[in-house]
Every structure is written in C-alpha cells, then in structure tokens.
Design an enzyme around this catalytic site. Structure first.
Site, PDB file in Angstrom:
ATOM      1  N   SER A 107       0.820  -1.209   0.000  1.00 59.66           N
ATOM      2  CA  SER A 107       0.000   0.000   0.000  1.00 59.66           C
ATOM      3  C   SER A 107       0.857   1.263   0.000  1.00 59.66           C
ATOM      4  O   SER A 107       1.923   1.314   0.629  1.00 59.66           O
ATOM      5  CB  SER A 107      -0.908   0.011   1.233  1.00 59.66           C
ATOM      6  OG  SER A 107      -1.547   1.257   1.391  1.00 59.66           O
ATOM      7  N   TYR A 135      -2.046   5.583  -4.665  1.00 62.27           N
ATOM      8  CA  TYR A 135      -3.071   6.621  -4.653  1.00 62.27           C
ATOM      9  C   TYR A 135      -2.468   7.835  -5.344  1.00 62.27           C
ATOM     10  O   TYR A 135      -1.409   8.329  -4.936  1.00 62.27           O
ATOM     11  CB  TYR A 135      -3.461   7.004  -3.223  1.00 62.27           C
ATOM     12  CG  TYR A 135      -4.330   6.022  -2.499  1.00 62.27           C
ATOM     13  CD1 TYR A 135      -5.654   5.804  -2.890  1.00 62.27           C
ATOM     14  CD2 TYR A 135      -3.846   5.303  -1.410  1.00 62.27           C
ATOM     15  CE1 TYR A 135      -6.466   4.910  -2.215  1.00 62.27           C
ATOM     16  CE2 TYR A 135      -4.655   4.399  -0.722  1.00 62.27           C
ATOM     17  CZ  TYR A 135      -5.955   4.211  -1.131  1.00 62.27           C
ATOM     18  OH  TYR A 135      -6.751   3.324  -0.465  1.00 62.27           O
ATOM     19  N   THR A 161      -5.445   2.576  -7.307  1.00 65.59           N
ATOM     20  CA  THR A 161      -6.771   2.521  -6.690  1.00 65.59           C
ATOM     21  C   THR A 161      -7.606   3.687  -7.200  1.00 65.59           C
ATOM     22  O   THR A 161      -7.204   4.848  -7.086  1.00 65.59           O
ATOM     23  CB  THR A 161      -6.656   2.569  -5.157  1.00 65.59           C
ATOM     24  OG1 THR A 161      -5.979   1.392  -4.707  1.00 65.59           O
ATOM     25  CG2 THR A 161      -8.029   2.627  -4.507  1.00 65.59           C
ATOM     26  N   LYS A 230      -7.584  -0.794  -9.730  1.00 59.82           N
ATOM     27  CA  LYS A 230      -8.275  -1.485  -8.644  1.00 59.82           C
ATOM     28  C   LYS A 230      -9.488  -0.663  -8.217  1.00 59.82           C
ATOM     29  O   LYS A 230      -9.366   0.525  -7.905  1.00 59.82           O
ATOM     30  CB  LYS A 230      -7.340  -1.679  -7.456  1.00 59.82           C
ATOM     31  CG  LYS A 230      -7.975  -2.382  -6.262  1.00 59.82           C
ATOM     32  CD  LYS A 230      -6.949  -2.572  -5.152  1.00 59.82           C
ATOM     33  CE  LYS A 230      -7.552  -3.264  -3.949  1.00 59.82           C
ATOM     34  NZ  LYS A 230      -8.522  -2.405  -3.238  1.00 59.82           N
ATOM     35  N   HIS A 254     -13.533  -2.068  -2.509  1.00 59.99           N
ATOM     36  CA  HIS A 254     -12.703  -1.562  -1.412  1.00 59.99           C
ATOM     37  C   HIS A 254     -13.024  -2.271  -0.098  1.00 59.99           C
ATOM     38  O   HIS A 254     -12.968  -1.677   0.986  1.00 59.99           O
ATOM     39  CB  HIS A 254     -12.863  -0.049  -1.242  1.00 59.99           C
ATOM     40  CG  HIS A 254     -11.587   0.665  -0.896  1.00 59.99           C
ATOM     41  ND1 HIS A 254     -10.791   1.266  -1.835  1.00 59.99           N
ATOM     42  CD2 HIS A 254     -10.965   0.861   0.294  1.00 59.99           C
ATOM     43  CE1 HIS A 254      -9.738   1.807  -1.242  1.00 59.99           C
ATOM     44  NE2 HIS A 254      -9.823   1.576   0.062  1.00 59.99           N
TER      45      HIS A 254
END
Length: 358
Positions: A107, A135, A161, A230, A254
């Site tokens: 992440s 992100y 994402t 995603k 999510h």
C-alpha cells in the site's frame, strides 16, 4: 482452542489480542456494513458442481500473471498501516507471501518503507510478483517520486486505486475514536499528506483532487511499469480502462470500506469479465475466506484473487508465521477443491464447475 485451523479461527484470535480502536479501523466497513457482509455471503451462495473419475496426475495450481508465475493464483491485497496489527507490519506479510511464491501488493499508506519491503521480498528466490499500490496525489511531483522509488526498488507493476477519491463514512471507526498511535505512520508519504483534509468544495475540498482518466494517461507517460486499476465495478469503466491502456483490472468495492450497498464482488465479477473479453487479466478481491471461494472466482473468469483482512488476522496472531498459515490454509483448500471438482490445473476451471444460478 490452541491452534487455529480455519480463517474464522484466526479472526476470533486476532480480535482477542488487538486494540479495539485498531480493530475498528482495519476491519470496519462503511455505514451499515451491508457490502462488507455481502462480500462474504455472495461467495458462500455460489455452489460447486464436482466431476468424478477425471485424471489428476501431474496436477498443480500455478498461474502466470503479467509474465510472472505464482505458485497459486493468490496475492496479498494492499492494506494500510499493518503495524497496527503487528510490530513487523508489512515486512512480515510480505515475507510470508514471498516464501510461499504468492503475489504481494504494498500500500501507498504502508507503515514500513517500500524499499525495505522490496529488499526482503527479493531475497526469496521463489517469490511471486511484487506490486505497488498507488493513490494519485494532488501533487503530481509527489506521485512521480513514489513511482520512481517503486521502480528503483524493483516493484513490477502499479496498482492504481480508483474507487476512493474520498474516504467512506466508517461508523464503527468513528465510534471507536480511533487515532493512529505514535510510531505508526504512512512512512512513504510526507508528513500530513495521508490525512490532509479541510477546505472549500465537496467533501471538504478532497473531491477537487479526485483523479480522472486524464490522470491515468499522464501516469502511463511517466512509467514503463504495467498499471492495473483497482476498484472497477461497472463494465463501462472496465472497457474505458482497456481503452486507456490498463494492463489489468481488479474487481473491488474496497472491501466494503467506501460506499455501502455496492453489490458484492462475486456478483459484479461476471459482468466485468464479459466486458473485458479476455483483453487483460481480471482479478478480484472482497470476502474471500475459503479456498472454495478462490475456485469460484476462477470459475467466474478471474485470473487471480487478492486476500486482505484474513492476512491481517494472521499477522495479529503470529506475525509472518500467522500470515503464512492463513495463506497456506487458502491454498490447501483450493487444491482440495480442484481435486474434488476434477480439475487437474487451473486451465480446467470454468463455469462448468458452478451450479447455474436460478
């Protein structure tokens, strides 16, 4: 109970040993948590149709994905702040996945530097693919810096994402009053970036920075890494993803953490697979708790499956060993289900293994 034998056992043990606030943050869902619950029950409602007396000699569960082989069609999903569950955090979960030859997605909001995770994973010769979840940041310079660091560290793909331009309304987390404890931060981001909010406009100004398809075009221009999107839940978005050069799509809501009452991923998956029509791999996450769930996802057309919360349960219980046991349980159950359904390899898994929906 001294030894967990199911993922549900790991979940019970993790809840006993974790701080209630950290539990609410990591495992809570949006609003009434309808999507969170449906993700699990939708896989359970699908029924398998076994075949008998089929040859199983030479069988295996290997899968090639974007040119890399996985021992099983399984990746650890990107999850933030894993040091909330165990002091070793992402180092422990990445090590477990690497040792087992499975994929790992780190992440952006990891609590361990991305370079340290990469060095550890690359030390395992049998490891699966190592991807970096991204992100998009309001500052393109910061985004490009993150991408450059991921490339230099040896990450093999970016997972962008796209379903969380703002945070969902997570009631359980808010009731708990959760705050990140000292020492647990998004170490790969500058101070304050991960929590910045407050300003004019929709959602306190955060929606002003919501990424668009043009941002994907820009991202492709600054990296040679393949990019998977995603958070795809609509077939039109799946088709747009292909048009804009995505190397894969991940069907995801999510984990039920953003918008409640979105359909379960098991329900969404077939429509996305049909829209993609074999042009790129389709992956899926959300609610996977058994190896049979993985088999069902593959039968619906997924190339591989990402697992999230159960990994954190194992991490909380026993660090890397606990994660490895969670992953091993899923892989063992997948192999058992394959054999009992008469599938020697994953290439033999398809709609025929599922009872038609009435």
């Amino acid at each position: 109970m001294t030894e967990p034998v199911t993922l549900a056992d790991h979940e019970r043990l993790a809840r006993e040993c974790m701080d209630p606030g950290a539990w609410a943050y990591l495992f809570g869902g949006a609003a009434d948590e309808i999507t969170l619950r449906d993700n699990c029950t939708a896989w359970q409602r699908l029924q398998l149709r076994p075949r008998v007396l089929r040859p199983l000699v030479g069988g295996h569960a290997r899968r090639t994905l974007l040119g890399r082989e996985l021992a099983h069609p399984l990746l650890v999903a990107p999850m933030a702040y894993q040091r909330l569950a165990h002091p070793q955090g992402e180092l422990a979960s990445a090590l477990a996945a690497a040792v087992m030859g499975l994929g790992y997605v780190l992440s952006t909001q990891a609590s361990v530097p991305l370079e340290e995770v990469a060095r550890l994973a690359h030390g395992e010769t049998a490891r699966g693919p190592l991807w970096f979840q991204l992100y998009l940041q309001p500052d393109r310079g910061l985004t490009q810096s993150l991408v450059a660091r991921a490339e230099a560290a040896g990450y093999e793909a970016l997972v962008l994402t796209v379903d969380a331009p703002v945070q969902g309304s997570r009631d359980q987390e808010r009731r708990s009053g959760f705050q990140l404890p000292p020492g647990v931060v998004a170490v790969n981001l500058p101070d304050g970036v991960a929590t910045a909010a407050g300003g004019p406009g929709l959602c306190g100004g955060l929606a002003e920075h919501a990424p668009t398809w043009e941002d994907l075009v820009w991202l492709r221009s600054v990296t040679q890494l393949p990019i998977l999107l995603k958070g795809i839940t609509h077939p039109d978005d799946a088709r747009l993803a292909i048009e804009h050069g995505a190397a894969g799509v991940i069907v995801s809501n999510h984990g039920g953490r953003t918008l409640d009452t979105v359909p379960a991923t098991a329900v969404l998956l077939p429509e996305i697979v049909a829209a993609v029509d074999g042009h790129v791999p389709v992956l899926v996450d959300g609610g996977v708790r058994r190896g049979t769930d993985v088999l069902k996802a593959l039968a619906l057309g997924a190339s591989a499956v990402l697992v999230g919360r159960p990994v954190l349960h194992g991490l909380a219980n026993a660090g890397a060993t606990g994660v490895a046991q969670v992953l091993r349980l899923i892989c063992d159950e997948l192999e058992i289900a394959m054999a009992l359904c008469g599938c020697r390899t994953l290439d033999e898994v398809g709609p025929a293994q599922l009872q038609p929906r009435s």
